[in-house]
Design a protein around this motif. Sequence first.
Motif, PDB file in Angstrom:
ATOM      1  N   ASP A  90      -1.011  19.170  11.794  1.00 27.79           N
ATOM      2  CA  ASP A  90      -2.532  19.416  11.386  1.00 27.79           C
ATOM      3  C   ASP A  90      -3.115  19.166  13.570  1.00 27.79           C
ATOM      4  O   ASP A  90      -3.766  19.869  13.546  1.00 27.79           O
ATOM      5  CB  ASP A  90      -3.221  18.515  10.955  1.00 27.79           C
ATOM      6  N   LYS A 145     -13.717  21.132   5.553  1.00 19.99           N
ATOM      7  CA  LYS A 145     -12.817  21.866   4.613  1.00 19.99           C
ATOM      8  C   LYS A 145     -11.436  22.675   4.168  1.00 19.99           C
ATOM      9  O   LYS A 145     -11.230  22.261   3.352  1.00 19.99           O
ATOM     10  CB  LYS A 145     -13.638  23.471   4.138  1.00 19.99           C
ATOM     11  N   ARG A 146     -10.708  22.183   5.283  1.00 19.22           N
ATOM     12  CA  ARG A 146      -9.286  21.813   5.300  1.00 19.22           C
ATOM     13  C   ARG A 146      -8.459  20.903   5.429  1.00 19.22           C
ATOM     14  O   ARG A 146      -7.853  21.071   5.776  1.00 19.22           O
ATOM     15  CB  ARG A 146      -8.787  23.549   6.906  1.00 19.22           C
ATOM     16  N   LEU A 161      -6.877  26.679  16.085  1.00 23.53           N
ATOM     17  CA  LEU A 161      -8.059  27.532  14.635  1.00 23.53           C
ATOM     18  C   LEU A 161      -9.065  27.101  15.759  1.00 23.53           C
ATOM     19  O   LEU A 161     -10.238  28.209  15.158  1.00 23.53           O
ATOM     20  CB  LEU A 161      -8.600  25.987  13.371  1.00 23.53           C
ATOM     21  N   ARG A 164      -1.311  26.661   8.158  1.00 22.77           N
ATOM     22  CA  ARG A 164      -1.903  25.728   7.241  1.00 22.77           C
ATOM     23  C   ARG A 164      -2.333  24.124   7.195  1.00 22.77           C
ATOM     24  O   ARG A 164      -1.032  23.463   8.004  1.00 22.77           O
ATOM     25  CB  ARG A 164      -1.636  26.275   5.233  1.00 22.77           C
ATOM     26  N   SER A 165      -3.327  23.871   6.845  1.00 23.12           N
ATOM     27  CA  SER A 165      -3.891  22.392   7.705  1.00 23.12           C
ATOM     28  C   SER A 165      -2.676  21.607   6.436  1.00 23.12           C
ATOM     29  O   SER A 165      -2.871  22.186   5.306  1.00 23.12           O
ATOM     30  CB  SER A 165      -4.814  22.661   7.331  1.00 23.12           C
ATOM     31  N   GLN A 196      -3.708  21.002  -1.446  1.00 20.91           N
ATOM     32  CA  GLN A 196      -4.059  21.809  -2.450  1.00 20.91           C
ATOM     33  C   GLN A 196      -3.912  22.859  -3.420  1.00 20.91           C
ATOM     34  O   GLN A 196      -4.130  23.069  -4.620  1.00 20.91           O
ATOM     35  CB  GLN A 196      -5.768  22.451  -2.124  1.00 20.91           C
ATOM     36  N   ASP A 230     -15.738  23.812   9.236  1.00 25.08           N
ATOM     37  CA  ASP A 230     -14.320  24.886   8.988  1.00 25.08           C
ATOM     38  C   ASP A 230     -13.017  23.314   8.647  1.00 25.08           C
ATOM     39  O   ASP A 230     -12.221  23.423   7.736  1.00 25.08           O
ATOM     40  CB  ASP A 230     -14.316  26.102   9.776  1.00 25.08           C
ATOM     41  N   MET A 231     -13.311  22.815  10.097  1.00 25.26           N
ATOM     42  CA  MET A 231     -12.076  21.994   9.702  1.00 25.26           C
ATOM     43  C   MET A 231     -11.728  20.852   8.640  1.00 25.26           C
ATOM     44  O   MET A 231     -10.787  20.001   8.039  1.00 25.26           O
ATOM     45  CB  MET A 231     -11.838  21.071  11.090  1.00 25.26           C
ATOM     46  N   SER A 261      -5.521  22.906  14.066  1.00 28.93           N
ATOM     47  CA  SER A 261      -6.660  22.701  14.261  1.00 28.93           C
ATOM     48  C   SER A 261      -7.065  22.864  16.078  1.00 28.93           C
ATOM     49  O   SER A 261      -7.976  23.587  15.567  1.00 28.93           O
ATOM     50  CB  SER A 261      -6.829  20.888  14.287  1.00 28.93           C
ATOM     51  N   GLU A 272      -4.929  21.560   3.015  1.00 36.90           N
ATOM     52  CA  GLU A 272      -4.583  23.260   2.086  1.00 36.90           C
ATOM     53  C   GLU A 272      -3.500  22.953   1.526  1.00 36.90           C
ATOM     54  O   GLU A 272      -3.408  23.504   0.648  1.00 36.90           O
ATOM     55  CB  GLU A 272      -4.538  24.585   3.318  1.00 36.90           C
TER      56      GLU A 272
END
Length: 268
Positions: A109, A137-138, A116, A75-76, A82, A134-135, A113, A79
Amino acid sequence: MPIISKITQGKKNPERYNIFFEDKYAFSVDEAVLIRYQLTKGKELDQWTIEEVNFEDEVRKAYNKALYYLGFRMRSEGEVRQKLKEKEYGDAVIDEAIKKLYVHSFLDDQQFSEALMRTQIKSGKKGPRAIQQDMQKRGIDKQMQKDVLDSYSEEEQLEIAKGLAEKIALKEKMKTPSQIHQKINDTLMRKGYNYSLIKLAIEELDLEKNDDQWLEIVAEQGDKLWRKHSSKLSGYDLKSKVKQGLYQKGFPSEVINDYLDKKELEDD
């Protein structure tokens, strides 16, 4: 100042301990917090220490929650933040939990990345724009997005885009060159490739049709249009409607006219 009168091990979670003041439950702490602050029966605690212990325990709970979340996949930081916010942890607690995750290398990260991007390229055949979205959003930092995506060369993008274009052209072989061109363009744009690269990918395809192929394609699409409109139209109006539809789909005038002439003979 309150004095610890009793400490009991949690029944549901043996790694948590209940702290009692004057035999009354005060709070519970993780085993690591218990050890760090040397909480033992008879120890006197001032209010500042109690608050510090409770804060450290909240950090520990948030940290453990994050580890569980990270156990499913990478996960980033964004994420994880959040997820912890959704669990109603405070910002200060989240900040400390995140620091611990970095210290123990559970968060990275840059590595996330890169992984991902490679996954999106390999399994999704995606272009830079879609990957960047997508990056974003994360919660990946914009500079990091750029640095990672810089390694996705135009040569690699073109190779993947050409492969996608070829598959689409084969799948849509019963369509006109114009229809195939539009389908490829829409798909590659949605996948995140830029216009100039899409143009290059399409230029290398041979989308031209021979006479036999045109006859087969116009028969299939023309008959569909004929069936669609024949319930409401007939004669000249029907032919005009079908002709308009075929023209919009990219059929040459001579192919359309030949098809309509044959349809007219069939009806006679």
